[in-house]
Motif scaffolding. Sequence first.
Motif, short mmCIF file in Angstrom:
data_model
loop_
_atom_site.label_atom_id
_atom_site.label_comp_id
_atom_site.label_asym_id
_atom_site.label_seq_id
_atom_site.Cartn_x
_atom_site.Cartn_y
_atom_site.Cartn_z
N TRP A 66 0.83 -1.20 0.00
CA TRP A 66 0.00 0.00 0.00
C TRP A 66 0.87 1.26 0.00
N LYS A 67 2.16 1.11 0.41
CA LYS A 67 3.07 2.26 0.43
C LYS A 67 4.03 2.23 -0.75
N LYS A 68 4.44 1.02 -1.16
CA LYS A 68 5.46 0.86 -2.21
C LYS A 68 4.86 0.10 -3.38
N LYS A 69 4.60 0.85 -4.47
CA LYS A 69 3.90 0.24 -5.62
C LYS A 69 4.67 -0.94 -6.21
N ASN A 70 6.02 -0.86 -6.20
CA ASN A 70 6.82 -1.93 -6.81
C ASN A 70 6.54 -3.29 -6.17
N MET A 71 6.11 -3.27 -4.89
CA MET A 71 5.86 -4.55 -4.20
C MET A 71 4.60 -5.24 -4.73
N ARG A 72 3.74 -4.46 -5.42
CA ARG A 72 2.52 -5.06 -5.99
C ARG A 72 2.86 -5.99 -7.14
N LEU A 73 4.10 -5.90 -7.65
CA LEU A 73 4.53 -6.77 -8.75
C LEU A 73 4.88 -8.17 -8.24
N ILE A 74 4.89 -8.33 -6.92
CA ILE A 74 5.16 -9.67 -6.35
C ILE A 74 3.82 -10.36 -6.12
N PRO A 75 3.60 -11.53 -6.76
CA PRO A 75 2.30 -12.19 -6.58
C PRO A 75 2.11 -12.64 -5.14
N ASP A 76 0.96 -12.29 -4.56
CA ASP A 76 0.69 -12.62 -3.16
C ASP A 76 0.87 -14.10 -2.87
N GLU A 77 0.40 -14.94 -3.84
CA GLU A 77 0.42 -16.39 -3.58
C GLU A 77 1.86 -16.94 -3.54
N ALA A 78 2.83 -16.16 -4.02
CA ALA A 78 4.22 -16.64 -4.00
C ALA A 78 4.91 -16.32 -2.67
N LEU A 79 4.24 -15.49 -1.85
CA LEU A 79 4.87 -15.07 -0.59
C LEU A 79 4.63 -16.10 0.51
N PRO A 80 5.68 -16.45 1.26
CA PRO A 80 5.48 -17.38 2.39
C PRO A 80 4.55 -16.76 3.43
N ASP A 81 3.67 -17.56 4.05
CA ASP A 81 2.81 -17.01 5.11
C ASP A 81 3.63 -16.87 6.40
N ASN A 82 3.01 -16.38 7.49
CA ASN A 82 3.83 -16.08 8.67
C ASN A 82 4.42 -17.34 9.32
N GLY A 83 3.75 -18.49 9.18
CA GLY A 83 4.33 -19.73 9.70
C GLY A 83 5.59 -20.09 8.90
N ALA A 84 5.49 -19.95 7.58
CA ALA A 84 6.65 -20.28 6.73
C ALA A 84 7.77 -19.27 6.97
N ARG A 85 7.40 -18.00 7.20
CA ARG A 85 8.43 -16.98 7.49
C ARG A 85 9.17 -17.34 8.78
N TYR A 86 8.41 -17.80 9.77
CA TYR A 86 9.03 -18.19 11.04
C TYR A 86 10.06 -19.29 10.78
N ASP A 87 9.66 -20.31 10.00
CA ASP A 87 10.56 -21.43 9.71
C ASP A 87 11.79 -20.95 8.93
N LEU A 88 11.58 -20.01 8.01
CA LEU A 88 12.70 -19.51 7.22
C LEU A 88 13.73 -18.83 8.11
N PHE A 89 13.26 -17.97 9.02
CA PHE A 89 14.20 -17.28 9.90
C PHE A 89 14.95 -18.29 10.77
N MET A 90 14.20 -19.27 11.31
CA MET A 90 14.83 -20.28 12.18
C MET A 90 15.87 -21.09 11.40
N THR A 91 15.56 -21.35 10.12
CA THR A 91 16.50 -22.10 9.28
C THR A 91 17.81 -21.33 9.15
N GLY A 92 17.69 -20.06 8.73
CA GLY A 92 18.89 -19.24 8.54
C GLY A 92 19.66 -19.14 9.84
N SER A 93 18.93 -18.90 10.91
CA SER A 93 19.54 -18.73 12.21
C SER A 93 20.32 -19.99 12.62
N GLN A 94 19.70 -21.16 12.41
CA GLN A 94 20.38 -22.40 12.82
C GLN A 94 21.63 -22.67 12.00
N VAL A 95 21.54 -22.46 10.68
CA VAL A 95 22.73 -22.70 9.84
C VAL A 95 23.86 -21.79 10.30
#
Length: 459
Positions: free
Chosen positions: A248-277
């Motif tokens: 809603w603030k940055k128009k360029n972000m509208r070019l990213i399809p919503d369905e391709a974005l990880p949901d908040n559960g997946a985001r949590y797992d992604l951060f934990m993954t990076g953190s653990q490695v």
Amino acid sequence: MPIVDTDIKNKIIAHDRAVPRYTSYPAAPVFQAGFPAETVTNWVDVLPQNSNLSLYVHIPFCPKLCHYCGCFTHITSRYAPVEDYVHLVRREIASMGRRMQNKHIVTHLHFGGGSPTMLVEQDFRLLMDTFREFFTFSDQAEIAVEVDPRHMTESLAMTYAQVGVNRISLGVQDFDDKVMQAVNRVQDFDVVYSAVNHLRAAGICEFNLDFIYGLPYQTVRSLTRSMDYALLLKPDRLALYGYAHVPWKKKNMRLIPDEALPDNGARYDLFMTGSQVLEESGYRPIGIDHFVRDHDDMAQAQDSGTLGRNFQGYTNIAPDALIGFGVSAISQYPQGYAQNTTASHDYQEAVLHGDAPPIAKGYAFKGEDIARKAIIEGLMCNLQVNVKSIWEQYTLDPERLQECTSLLSSYIAEGLVSLDQDGLLVIPKAARQIVRIIASCFDEYLPPIETAKRHSMAI
Ligand SMILES: C[S@@+](CC[C@H](N)C(=O)[O-])C[C@H]1O[C@@H](n2cnc3c(N)ncnc32)[C@H](O)[C@@H]1O
Ligand code: SF4
């Protein structure tokens, strides 16, 4: 899959909401428009002699737009606007330098953007010459540049080294082709590898890699592979930022399809993954998104309790004032904040025809601000803080603190934070991703949830 405490994960996710990233308190949307430039010049004039200064210069240009980008930048394939801008920024630096009369010591200079690597070598040298003409630098001053690896050449690395640059932050984001194509930033491992080699060959060895989790099509598997590639480059520091999606603030972000974005559960797992490695490879977590080697200054600042947070994220340098140059740049003084205009025309007019800083917004600390700022910064940096002792230090009304701590009750009941009799508030390491939400309990200016579309989600 990362080793995740599912109970904690579910509890944290259930509390997810839009809150600031707390690179300042109050957060930038609270700054007031039309803030008087005279107030800011007065703050400059009363800075004590020999104060330590951090300087920041914003270069708001990039040749190509990344779809996830939340930075203030303009896309241009022509160099003329960049050249004109360098001219204006040099005038702004000179004007502030004359006002400050060389009475202070610069301990840190940061080139941010946009892409400072858009500057041709001659213009970079001109900017450095102007800074050195009007300010006194400490011998150990940190001079840092945000580098787009796609622009780095052997010659540019040599120029940086010659003018004193000693720290680099490289924008990598991810190494996965599918992810990078989806965000319009194709950048192979070889590009980053060769940028690092040019910089190391020139003698610039302190470097940080920026990554983002939560990008489209990212998976635990792809991020693990990207972190493994990152480790091959042996960075001293690595930032793993949560993608702040604010279409809603940055128009360029509208070019990213919503369905391709990880949901908040997946985001949590992604951060934990990076953190653990990273932790398994000897990196120490700092705050919400940084990982550093034990020998790094930031790790030592964490040990000595001097780690700070500012508009560039975490810092081991605690200046008396931060002075920002260029459009949109934010300055911080002991009395408050000042933000330069984001409008090119207004910036040009102010710099060419006035001698006051080109301010558009600002904020003067009042009431409980400084105490709340200390609490929020303590949490964001160390995941713990003694709220009672800070409140008492500023002799504030204990009932007002009680109003904040009462907001913590559900988090305390769920084991996401603890608060003892002495006022020590601690977030356990496993619940690190709740930090921004706990910090927001001490934010007097947080908008209600239904109008919170100012900020990105916390997880
Ligand atoms: C100014 S850019 C770095 C320099 C250069 N422009 C580049 O991209 O390589 C600063 C960093 O901000 C981060 N960033 C940009 N947009 C973001 C967003 N929406 N959410 C989280 N991090 C973001 C990226 O990691 C990026 O490297
Ligand atoms: S991420 Fe960097 S290169 Fe990409 S558009 Fe933003 S500032 Fe420019």
